[in-house]
Design a protein around this motif. Sequence first.
Motif, PDB file in Angstrom:
ATOM      1  N   ALA A   5       0.843  -1.203   0.000  1.00 61.38           N
ATOM      2  CA  ALA A   5       0.000   0.000   0.000  1.00 61.38           C
ATOM      3  C   ALA A   5       0.873   1.244   0.000  1.00 61.38           C
ATOM      4  N   GLY A   6       0.566   2.184  -0.871  1.00 61.94           N
ATOM      5  CA  GLY A   6       1.326   3.420  -0.945  1.00 61.94           C
ATOM      6  C   GLY A   6       2.558   3.361  -1.808  1.00 61.94           C
ATOM      7  N   ALA A   7       2.950   2.161  -2.237  1.00 66.73           N
ATOM      8  CA  ALA A   7       4.135   2.028  -3.094  1.00 66.73           C
ATOM      9  C   ALA A   7       3.796   2.510  -4.507  1.00 66.73           C
ATOM     10  N   PRO A   8       4.794   2.968  -5.251  1.00 71.56           N
ATOM     11  CA  PRO A   8       4.525   3.401  -6.627  1.00 71.56           C
ATOM     12  C   PRO A   8       4.107   2.227  -7.503  1.00 71.56           C
ATOM     13  N   ALA A   9       3.328   2.525  -8.541  1.00 72.52           N
ATOM     14  CA  ALA A   9       2.879   1.488  -9.467  1.00 72.52           C
ATOM     15  C   ALA A   9       4.057   0.990 -10.297  1.00 72.52           C
ATOM     16  N   GLY A  10       4.107  -0.302 -10.508  1.00 70.44           N
ATOM     17  CA  GLY A  10       5.138  -0.908 -11.331  1.00 70.44           C
ATOM     18  C   GLY A  10       4.532  -1.866 -12.334  1.00 70.44           C
ATOM     19  N   ASP A  11       5.368  -2.412 -13.201  1.00 70.50           N
ATOM     20  CA  ASP A  11       4.937  -3.371 -14.222  1.00 70.50           C
ATOM     21  C   ASP A  11       3.710  -2.845 -14.983  1.00 70.50           C
ATOM     22  N   ARG A  12       3.753  -1.577 -15.373  1.00 72.43           N
ATOM     23  CA  ARG A  12       2.626  -0.955 -16.076  1.00 72.43           C
ATOM     24  C   ARG A  12       2.582  -1.434 -17.528  1.00 72.43           C
ATOM     25  N   ARG A  13       1.377  -1.824 -17.964  1.00 68.92           N
ATOM     26  CA  ARG A  13       1.173  -2.248 -19.343  1.00 68.92           C
ATOM     27  C   ARG A  13      -0.126  -1.633 -19.849  1.00 68.92           C
ATOM     28  N   GLU A  14      -0.082  -1.067 -21.025  1.00 68.36           N
ATOM     29  CA  GLU A  14      -1.273  -0.420 -21.556  1.00 68.36           C
ATOM     30  C   GLU A  14      -2.304  -1.457 -21.979  1.00 68.36           C
ATOM     31  N   LEU A  15      -3.568  -1.146 -21.699  1.00 67.53           N
ATOM     32  CA  LEU A  15      -4.697  -1.982 -22.092  1.00 67.53           C
ATOM     33  C   LEU A  15      -5.519  -1.231 -23.129  1.00 67.53           C
ATOM     34  N   VAL A  16      -5.944  -1.938 -24.158  1.00 68.63           N
ATOM     35  CA  VAL A  16      -6.682  -1.316 -25.251  1.00 68.63           C
ATOM     36  C   VAL A  16      -8.166  -1.601 -25.084  1.00 68.63           C
TER      37      VAL A  16
END
Length: 339
Positions: free
Chosen positions: A275-286
Motif C-alpha cells: 500500500a502506498g508504493a509506486p505502481a510498477g509493471d505498467r502495461r497499456e490496455l486497449v
Amino acid sequence: MNVHSAAGRRAELPAELARVLRTGPFHEALRAAINARGLALGRVRHRLAERGVRVGVTTLSYWQRGERRPARAESLRAVGALEDVLELPRGALTDLLRPTPGGPPAARPYRTLLDTAAPIAAILADLGAAHDGGVHSLCQLERVTIGRRRELLRRRSEQLLRAHRDGVDRYLAIHVGDPGCDPDRVTVRADENCRVGHVRGDRAAGVVVAELLLDARLRAGETRLIGYTVEDGTAGESREYVRGFSYSGGQYVLQVSFDPDDLPVRCHRFTRSSAGAPAGDRRELVLDGRYPSVHLAEERVRDTILGISWEWARPAPIRRTDPSPPGDPVRRRAGPWRP
C-alpha cells in the motif's frame, strides 16, 4: 527434547497461544508466543545468540508482523531455536511454515495491502473475525462498472473458496470505496450460495465489511462457489480499481466496463508491492472496439496488489439527465456486508 517434556510444555501453554499454534498463521503464533513469555525482541535476540544463532531484532520484528517469512535454511534453523527460547513444543512454529494439503501460505497482513487497514482491523475485531477468515480464493472473477458520472457504480464478484481449517461458515467481503464513498448508502447483495449477515462500515475511510454466510460449515480442504454484488455509486470520479491479495496461488480476472458515451483516453494494468508504493509493471490496455471494457487476467497471483487505472479526458461531459444522481432514494437501501 523427549516426548514427555514436549507434552509437559504444551500443557503449560496459555489457551490462546495453544489455539494459534494449532491454526496459525506463523506470524501470529510467533507474536503470541513472544507476548506469552513477556520477552522484548532484544532479549529474544540475545537468547538466540547464546545458542549460536544470530538473528537481528529487525528480522524478528518482520517475522512477527508477517512482512517477511523464514524460508532459507539458516532462517528455519533460527525458528527451531526460537521454539526452545520460547519454551514451545518441538515443531510448534516450524510446522506452520510447511505447506499443508489444500492449504495456503500464511496470510499477508492487511496493513501491507491497504491504506485503510486500521479501520478494517477495528471492524474485524467488532465482528469477532480472524484476519485470515479461514478461507482463501482459488479463483476470482470481478466485474467493475463505471457509471455515467465516472463513479464506481458497482462490482460483481464470483469466487471459488477453499477452507484451510475446519468449521468455516462465512466469508468476509471488504469494499474500499473511492474518496467520498458513503458506506451508509452502499448495498451488498448475495447472488449465489451465500446470504448477507452483519454489515459494518467506516465513513471516514469509506470502507464496508460484510459477512457472507454459508449454509453449512466447511471442513479444511472443502470448496464453495459464491457470488455477490456491491452497489456503490456514492463517490466522485473513479480513476483506478485495485485488489490486494493476502494469499498467493489463485487465479484472478478483473474487467472494468465504462459508459460508451464517455470512455477514458488511456488504460493501464499495474502492480504494487505494498500500500502506498509506486505502481510498477505498467502495461497499456486497449479498449475493445465493440464493448467498452478492459480486463486483466492472472493465472497465479502473488501476495501483492493488482489493479487497472485509467485517465479521463478533461473536462467531464455535462449530463442533462442522470438516472442515478447522488442522493437518489434507490441508493439509500440498507444492506444487512476485507478480504
